[in-house]
Design a protein around this motif. Structure first.
Motif, PDB file in Angstrom:
ATOM      1  N   THR A 173       6.444  19.191  24.599  1.00  0.00           N
ATOM      2  CA  THR A 173       5.384  18.696  23.725  1.00  0.00           C
ATOM      3  C   THR A 173       4.085  19.464  23.951  1.00  0.00           C
ATOM      4  O   THR A 173       3.427  19.907  23.017  1.00  0.00           O
ATOM      5  N   THR A 174       3.747  19.630  25.234  1.00  0.00           N
ATOM      6  CA  THR A 174       2.443  20.246  25.505  1.00  0.00           C
ATOM      7  C   THR A 174       2.609  21.412  26.471  1.00  0.00           C
ATOM      8  O   THR A 174       3.686  21.629  27.012  1.00  0.00           O
ATOM      9  N   ARG A 175       1.557  22.150  26.627  1.00  0.00           N
ATOM     10  CA  ARG A 175       1.611  23.345  27.456  1.00  0.00           C
ATOM     11  C   ARG A 175       0.854  23.131  28.759  1.00  0.00           C
ATOM     12  O   ARG A 175       0.030  22.232  28.880  1.00  0.00           O
ATOM     13  N   GLU A 176       1.156  24.020  29.697  1.00  0.00           N
ATOM     14  CA  GLU A 176       0.486  23.935  31.000  1.00  0.00           C
ATOM     15  C   GLU A 176      -1.004  24.213  30.820  1.00  0.00           C
ATOM     16  O   GLU A 176      -1.852  23.531  31.342  1.00  0.00           O
ATOM     17  N   LYS A 177      -1.317  25.239  30.081  1.00  0.00           N
ATOM     18  CA  LYS A 177      -2.693  25.633  29.794  1.00  0.00           C
ATOM     19  C   LYS A 177      -2.745  26.107  28.348  1.00  0.00           C
ATOM     20  O   LYS A 177      -1.751  26.638  27.873  1.00  0.00           O
ATOM     21  N   PRO A 178      -3.815  26.032  27.652  1.00  0.00           N
ATOM     22  CA  PRO A 178      -5.079  25.358  28.005  1.00  0.00           C
ATOM     23  C   PRO A 178      -4.947  23.855  27.877  1.00  0.00           C
ATOM     24  O   PRO A 178      -4.027  23.359  27.230  1.00  0.00           O
ATOM     25  N   HIS A 179      -5.856  23.121  28.470  1.00  0.00           N
ATOM     26  CA  HIS A 179      -5.796  21.669  28.432  1.00  0.00           C
ATOM     27  C   HIS A 179      -6.360  21.161  27.102  1.00  0.00           C
ATOM     28  O   HIS A 179      -7.487  21.465  26.723  1.00  0.00           O
ATOM     29  N   ALA A 180      -5.540  20.368  26.406  1.00  0.00           N
ATOM     30  CA  ALA A 180      -5.901  19.941  25.050  1.00  0.00           C
ATOM     31  C   ALA A 180      -7.191  19.121  24.985  1.00  0.00           C
ATOM     32  O   ALA A 180      -7.863  19.095  23.959  1.00  0.00           O
ATOM     33  N   TYR A 181      -7.523  18.425  26.067  1.00  0.00           N
ATOM     34  CA  TYR A 181      -8.728  17.576  26.035  1.00  0.00           C
ATOM     35  C   TYR A 181      -9.999  18.339  26.366  1.00  0.00           C
ATOM     36  O   TYR A 181     -11.093  17.843  26.179  1.00  0.00           O
ATOM     37  N   LYS A 182      -9.834  19.526  26.925  1.00  0.00           N
ATOM     38  CA  LYS A 182     -11.021  20.221  27.421  1.00  0.00           C
ATOM     39  C   LYS A 182     -11.295  21.524  26.697  1.00  0.00           C
ATOM     40  O   LYS A 182     -12.368  22.087  26.811  1.00  0.00           O
ATOM     41  N   THR A 183     -10.323  21.979  25.938  1.00  0.00           N
ATOM     42  CA  THR A 183     -10.422  23.319  25.398  1.00  0.00           C
ATOM     43  C   THR A 183     -11.543  23.446  24.362  1.00  0.00           C
ATOM     44  O   THR A 183     -11.850  22.500  23.636  1.00  0.00           O
ATOM     45  N   ALA A 184     -12.152  24.623  24.278  1.00  0.00           N
ATOM     46  CA  ALA A 184     -13.360  24.746  23.471  1.00  0.00           C
ATOM     47  C   ALA A 184     -13.160  25.500  22.157  1.00  0.00           C
ATOM     48  O   ALA A 184     -13.682  25.098  21.130  1.00  0.00           O
ATOM     49  N   LEU A 199       8.934  15.696  26.218  1.00  0.00           N
ATOM     50  CA  LEU A 199      10.003  16.227  25.377  1.00  0.00           C
ATOM     51  C   LEU A 199       9.634  15.941  23.929  1.00  0.00           C
ATOM     52  O   LEU A 199       9.297  14.800  23.574  1.00  0.00           O
ATOM     53  N   HIS A 200       9.698  16.976  23.108  1.00  0.00           N
ATOM     54  CA  HIS A 200       9.270  16.851  21.715  1.00  0.00           C
ATOM     55  C   HIS A 200      10.489  17.012  20.815  1.00  0.00           C
ATOM     56  O   HIS A 200      11.212  18.001  20.908  1.00  0.00           O
ATOM     57  N   ILE A 201      10.715  16.046  19.941  1.00  0.00           N
ATOM     58  CA  ILE A 201      11.871  16.121  19.049  1.00  0.00           C
ATOM     59  C   ILE A 201      11.419  16.009  17.598  1.00  0.00           C
ATOM     60  O   ILE A 201      10.624  15.137  17.248  1.00  0.00           O
ATOM     61  N   THR A 202      11.909  16.959  16.789  1.00  0.00           N
ATOM     62  CA  THR A 202      11.587  16.978  15.360  1.00  0.00           C
ATOM     63  C   THR A 202      12.875  16.750  14.576  1.00  0.00           C
ATOM     64  O   THR A 202      13.937  17.205  15.006  1.00  0.00           O
ATOM     65  N   ALA A 229       8.190  13.547  14.010  1.00  0.00           N
ATOM     66  CA  ALA A 229       8.322  14.127  15.347  1.00  0.00           C
ATOM     67  C   ALA A 229       7.932  13.084  16.382  1.00  0.00           C
ATOM     68  O   ALA A 229       7.076  12.234  16.133  1.00  0.00           O
ATOM     69  N   ILE A 230       8.576  13.177  17.521  1.00  0.00           N
ATOM     70  CA  ILE A 230       8.294  12.199  18.572  1.00  0.00           C
ATOM     71  C   ILE A 230       8.142  12.890  19.915  1.00  0.00           C
ATOM     72  O   ILE A 230       8.760  13.917  20.167  1.00  0.00           O
ATOM     73  N   GLN A 231       7.279  12.309  20.754  1.00  0.00           N
ATOM     74  CA  GLN A 231       7.084  12.803  22.122  1.00  0.00           C
ATOM     75  C   GLN A 231       7.620  11.740  23.070  1.00  0.00           C
ATOM     76  O   GLN A 231       7.351  10.556  22.904  1.00  0.00           O
ATOM     77  N   LEU A 232       8.419  12.203  24.051  1.00  0.00           N
ATOM     78  CA  LEU A 232       8.967  11.254  25.023  1.00  0.00           C
ATOM     79  C   LEU A 232       8.571  11.661  26.436  1.00  0.00           C
ATOM     80  O   LEU A 232       8.698  12.828  26.812  1.00  0.00           O
ATOM     81  N   PRO A 233       8.094  10.712  27.224  1.00  0.00           N
ATOM     82  CA  PRO A 233       7.670  11.035  28.601  1.00  0.00           C
ATOM     83  C   PRO A 233       8.850  10.973  29.566  1.00  0.00           C
ATOM     84  O   PRO A 233       9.913  10.443  29.230  1.00  0.00           O
ATOM     85  N   GLY A 234       8.634  11.519  30.753  1.00  0.00           N
ATOM     86  CA  GLY A 234       9.573  11.324  31.846  1.00  0.00           C
ATOM     87  C   GLY A 234      10.874  12.077  31.731  1.00  0.00           C
ATOM     88  O   GLY A 234      11.836  11.764  32.418  1.00  0.00           O
ATOM     89  N   ILE A 235      10.956  13.062  30.857  1.00  0.00           N
ATOM     90  CA  ILE A 235      12.198  13.809  30.687  1.00  0.00           C
ATOM     91  C   ILE A 235      11.997  15.280  31.017  1.00  0.00           C
ATOM     92  O   ILE A 235      12.791  15.887  31.719  1.00  0.00           O
ATOM     93  N   TRP A 261      11.543  22.292  31.395  1.00  0.00           N
ATOM     94  CA  TRP A 261      12.431  22.398  30.224  1.00  0.00           C
ATOM     95  C   TRP A 261      13.904  22.333  30.644  1.00  0.00           C
ATOM     96  O   TRP A 261      14.719  21.652  30.031  1.00  0.00           O
ATOM     97  N   LYS A 262      14.224  23.076  31.742  1.00  0.00           N
ATOM     98  CA  LYS A 262      15.613  23.070  32.222  1.00  0.00           C
ATOM     99  C   LYS A 262      16.060  21.660  32.603  1.00  0.00           C
ATOM    100  O   LYS A 262      17.176  21.246  32.321  1.00  0.00           O
TER     101      LYS A 262
END
Lengths: 475, 400
Positions: free
Chosen positions: B322-333, B371-374, B355-361, B201-202
């Motif tokens: 945009t997303t969190r370290e845990k839990p993993h969105a693809y695996k969570t039950a 990075l998630h921008i609303t 809202a948009i998600q941008l990679p590499g930032i 984030w920083k």
């Protein structure tokens, strides 16, 4: 102790729009099963409901006819329950924000005293599919017809202001007449375009408390509604007297046995605001347009008929009950100066003939102009009353003028003095004993001669002239 | 035909330069459309969804239908992001109920977008949560997303919930970005983050400041309210939406049942997966047993909308990971794990905001959290312009 009944009605009225409430499918009862369906009314995945502007307009018009206040904002909810006639699992209905509130209708109690009964609210909803239960061999099967699914309904919920079966029946008659006038529905209990549920409870006279109510369904005529309520009042009064509790449940009216039978405990599912159908916002300009288009309603029409045509209140009530018939009456009397006679002919001869044929005034060949000339022919003694009745019946089914029918069928009244005189003379010659009776003071003898003369002329003789001739000859 | 990425693809390729992957809950005439659920087993779409029709009309071709989570709730089993990452499609359309498209993009190191609510027709989208669902998308590049938006942002007159206001115009291509924007960041946002998340984030904040943005601290409603309100309302709407899946006309029907009640109960019991059953059960609970909680959730949603509108009157955009370290969105039950995994994307879904998600930032070590921008309603074209402006400046690219 004397008891009084507290009765509220829930009346479903099917609007006669050409299409369904949320799709373009025809709203046409009586078609082959499942003919009028699409992804929306079959509620297939991915379909979206699209509220019909026309259904909204008809619903608003009907509500205005019931003196309701149209709400600036109304919205649809999902009434959640599952049954095979509702396979999407919820019915779109307006629970939290109905279309209209605070309506009323005036009814005449005992034919005289006017009483105002309140309407709590009116909301729109979609109809569900129709289930048909059959057997294939020995296996019972249930078939679903989606033609009715999504048809537009309004539900009218009254205040618990009704106290007797008679008031309930009178209320329904007035309600039916008002809605028919607006053109929004035929309101036929027999054909299912109007369905009535009654909520009934009993309390000690004047106590003001609200006891547990019982809902009664399955009444297929206004008379059925009256009978079912009367039965239920008697049944619940019996429970009270025996100190048995009245339970909240639903009962079915059995018209064969003339009694109500328990059906199920009353089920009320949750009503969740529907996120898909947008809220309905009604602005003043639009509403004013709808109000301006509203026809003169029966209540006002009755007063006008009394004033303009000199009808009695009873006559005016009958003449204004049905909008088409009232227009027929008015067109008849434009050039006819005996409105009461026209009204009496409509009441005594025309309405029973239409009822017998189960058709409306718009479905027959008879026009107000033809009806008026028929009445005139009778006034001028061209035909007698009996023949006029015959001609009227033929005018319903044949596209001809009354003059044509009178000529063709030889209904013209025998008013030629010479012709009648010869008939009278022949009858007197053939019946000398009758003359003696008459001269001996037996007044019935005149009737005897009249009968003979009518028979001889196949009922076409002018009775007034005939009577005069006999009296003269016998003097 | 099918593969590990596609649940169905057509035997012959159609012309069109932009390759679009869809999900099997997006009606494409004649294609299997089971919405990832046995409850719609063997269901074939009767007609094209409006979006599908518009995409076909544009210079694009639909390459196939990916695998998806049951009824589009969460991302378990979804292969939409993978289809773009493995260069099998330029854009994947992913239903966005709580942030699925944006999180799928983040996990794949790609841009992801959810438009404002009511600017794209939902006709033909086999949905689950009508008041929050949206056609979301994962794209190789921002211009790909803009091309799709230009094609599909059309009022078809069939989705009556579409906005009555003028639709945003994507047809002029990407707008010239106005640099003087302010970006709001929630007060004490860092306190909610893990060490790795905080470090990412920083990095993102520094990058945004270097790019010329003014960062402002904003007072946001309590974060967990968004998830709770989404959960209650989402479950109730899902319970209603899934009520029609009874196995009578299509979908799995249980064998050997004695009467219709038993047939419905057993068919539904067998058709839905554990997660969906739990969610529908929650919905039924609020409908039948705790309606007051649902009513409260609706009221709170209203006040959250007011508060966010107030914030957006002071700053141009609101940023987060945009997303969190845990839990993993693809695996969570479980349901609560889902709401945790989608915690940062849920507010925009609940409010109907773009809202948009941008990679590499916003990345740390080997993880790109995204990075998630609303932004404000209907600010979609400006948001894509902002994203395109930021895109080439990414600090090292995706590490995934």
């Amino acid at each position: 102790m004397t008891y009084e009944a507290v009765i509220g009605l829930e009346v479903h009225v099917e609007l006669n729009t050409p299409t369904k409430l949320f799709c373009d499918c025809p709203n046409r009862p009586g078609d082959l099963p499942n003919l009028n369906t699409c992804p929306v009314c079959l509620w297939f995945p991915g379909a979206l409901p699209q509220l019909s502007q026309e259904a909204l307009e008809k619903a608003v018009t009907a509500c205005l006819g019931l003196n309701c206040t149209i709400q600036t904002e109304s919205a649809f909810d999902q009434k959640v329950y599952y049954y095979p006639d509702l396979p999407k699992g919820f019915q779109l209905s307006q629970h939290h924000k109905p279309l209209a509130k605070k309506g009323w209708l005036d009814i005449l109690v005992d034919g005289r005293k006017s009483q105002r009964l309140g309407i709590h609210h009116v909301h729109m909803e979609e109809d569900v599919a129709k289930l048909i239960h059959e057997t294939e061999g020995r296996t019972p099967v249930s078939l679903v017809d989606f033609n009715r699914a999504g048809a537009p309904l309004i539900e009218i919920v009254t205040e618990p202001d009704i106290r007797s079966p008679e008031e309930a029946m009178e209320f329904l008659k007035v309600l039916r007449s008002q809605i028919r006038y607006t053109g929004a529905s035929e309101c036929s209990l027999e054909k299912g375009s109007m369905r009535v549920d009654a909520n009934i409870s009993i309390r000690p006279q004047g106590s003001g408390i609200m006891n547990t109510k019982v809902e009664v369904k399955n009444m297929n005529s206004i008379q059925n509604v009256g009978d079912a309520i009367a039965y239920e009042i008697k049944r619940q009064t019996g429970c009270f007297e025996k100190s048995e509790p009245v339970l909240l449940h639903t009962r079915l009216w059995d018209p064969e046995k003339q009694m109500t039978v328990p059906m199920r405990s009353k089920f009320s599912g949750p009503c969740v605001p529907d996120p898909t159908v947008p809220r309905i916002i009604i602005n003043d300009t639009w509403l004013a347009e709808k109000k301006a288009k509203l026809p003169e309603m029966p209540i006002q029409k009755v007063e006008r008929f009394i004033k303009s045509y000199g009808l009695t209140r009873d006559e005016a009530l009958i003449m204004s009950q049905d909008r088409d018939l009232s227009e027929f009456f008015e067109k008849t009397v434009i050039n006819y100066h005996q409105p009461r006679k026209a009204a009496n002919w409509i009441t005594s001869h025309l309405i029973p003939a239409l009822k017998e044929r189960e058709i409306s005034i718009n479905e027959v060949f008879l026009t107000p102009e033809r009806f008026q000339s028929l009445l005139c022919m009778q006034d001028k003694d061209k035909i007698n009353a009996k023949a006029a009745r015959e001609v009227l019946l033929r005018l319903l089914e044949e596209n001809k003028s009354p003059e044509e029918i009178v000529e063709e069928q030889g209904f013209r009244q025998l008013s030629d003095i010479d012709d009648l005189e010869s008939v009278v003379e022949r009858i007197l010659q053939d019946n000398p004993s009758g003359i003696q009776d008459y001269k001996a003071g037996n007044t019935k003898a005149l009737g005897f001669f009249m009968g003979k003369a009518m028979k001889a002329t196949q009922g076409k003789a002018n009775p007034k002239m005939l009577k005069e001739l006999f009296t003269k000859k016998l003097a | 035909m099918n593969s590990t990425i596609f649940s169905f693809y057509p035997p012959e390729e159609k012309p069109g330069s932009l390759r679009v992957a869809i999900q099997p809950n997006m009606s494409c005439e004649g294609w299997p459309s089971n919405a990832g659920s046995n409850a719609l087993e063997n269901y074939t779409a009767l007609e094209d969804a409006t979006v599908i029709r518009l995409v076909k009309k544009a210079d694009a071709r639909i390459v196939g239908s990916v695998h998806m989570s049951e009824l589009g709730f969460g991302l378990v089993g979804d292969t939409g992001g993978q289809a773009v990452r493995e260069n099998l499609a330029d854009v994947a359309l992913i239903t966005d109920n709580m942030g699925e498209a944006r999180v799928a993009a983040a996990v794949s190191g790609l841009p992801g977008f959810k438009p404002s609510c009511a600017i794209v027709s939902r006709l033909g989208l086999i949905g689950l949560i009508p008041s929050m669902e949206s056609w979301g998308m994962v794209g190789r590049k921002i211009p790909n997303i803009n091309s799709i938006m230009a094609a599909v942002c059309v009022n078809d007159g069939q989705d009556f919930s579409m906005t009555g206001e003028t639709l945003p115009d994507f047809n002029k291509g990407l707008l010239q970005f106005k640099q003087s924007a302010t970006i709001g960041v929630a007060e004490k946002y860092e306190n909610r983050l893990t060490n790795s998340e905080r470090s990412a984030w920083k990095r993102a904040v520094v990058m945004m400041e270097n790019a010329g943005f003014q960062i402002e601290t904003i007072k946001m409603p309590e974060a967990k309210l968004f998830a709770q309100v989404h959960n209650v309302i989402g479950a109730v709407e899902a319970s209603s939406s899934a009520g029609k899946y009874d196995g009578v006309r299509y979908g799995h029907r249980a064998a050997g049942t004695a009467n219709w009640n038993e047939m419905y109960l057993k068919s539904r019991g067998e058709a839905f997966g554990t997660l969906m059953k739990a969610y529908l059960f929650q919905g039924a609970y609020f409908q039948f047993e705790n309606f007051a909680a649902f009513e409260n959730a609706c009221r709170v949603r209203g006040s959250l909308v007011d508060e966010i509108n107030h914030v957006l009157s002071k700053v141009d955009w609101i940023a987060s990971l945009t997303t969190r370290e845990k839990p993993h969105a693809y695996k969570t039950a479980g349901i609560s794990e889902h709401y945790e995994a989608f915690a940062f994307t849920i507010p925009a879904s609940l409010m109907g905001l773009p809202a948009i998600q941008l990679p590499g930032i916003a990345w740390d070590e080997n993880v790109d959290f995204g990075l998630h921008i609303t932004g404000s309603p209907l600010s979609d074209p400006e948001m894509l312009a902002l994203a395109a402006y930021l895109e080439p400046k990414k600090g090292g690219g995706s590490k995934k």
